[in-house]
Write a protein that holds these residues in place. Structure first.
Motif, short mmCIF file in Angstrom:
data_model
loop_
_atom_site.label_atom_id
_atom_site.label_comp_id
_atom_site.label_asym_id
_atom_site.label_seq_id
_atom_site.Cartn_x
_atom_site.Cartn_y
_atom_site.Cartn_z
N ARG A 1 6.89 10.10 0.66
CA ARG A 1 6.45 8.76 0.27
C ARG A 1 7.46 7.72 0.76
N PRO B 1 0.83 -1.21 0.00
CA PRO B 1 0.00 0.00 0.00
C PRO B 1 0.87 1.26 0.00
N SER B 2 0.39 2.27 -0.66
CA SER B 2 1.09 3.54 -0.71
C SER B 2 1.04 4.19 0.67
N THR B 3 2.19 4.53 1.19
CA THR B 3 2.26 5.14 2.52
C THR B 3 3.19 6.34 2.52
N LYS B 4 3.05 7.15 3.56
CA LYS B 4 3.92 8.31 3.74
C LYS B 4 4.43 8.33 5.18
N ASP B 5 5.62 8.91 5.36
CA ASP B 5 6.16 9.02 6.71
C ASP B 5 5.57 10.25 7.40
#
Length: 108
Positions: A38, A29-33
């Protein structure tokens, strides 16, 4: 990783398509910190096991998919021919081959 384009990248992409087809979800899944940048988990981690998300998928097929999704390119299925062999081995007994007879000469 800033590495040159290689066949292992196409094999990884095939693994993503097969994982999504088998489970109905994206493997990474696309995630961000916390700073909104990204994050790329596919560079260092493996997806959840196919069998956890789709228990009806036979183990040989799940294994073939996971070999395509190894984060380290050198650990992935070595070639498209090897991927075809793995997928053909995952077919249920009595199912036909994945390719026509004439194509077998390219899989040696």
């Amino acid at each position: 990783r800033c590495e040159p384009v290689a066949p292992s990248m196409d094999l990884f992409a095939l693994g993503i398509v097969l994982y999504k087809a088998a489970t109905g979800t994206a493997p990474f899944p696309s995630t961000k910190d916390d700073d909104g940048n990204r994050v790329y988990p596919q560079l260092t981690s493996r997806p959840d096991p196919v069998s956890d998300l789709a228990p009806g998928v036979e183990p040989p097929l799940a294994s073939a998919i996971h070999r395509l999704l190894e984060p380290e390119p050198s650990d992935r299925t070595a070639s498209a021919s090897d991927a075809l062999r793995d997928l053909a081995a995952a077919l249920p007994d009595g199912e036909g081959p994945l390719w026509p007879d004439w194509a077998s000469e390219f899989l040696h």
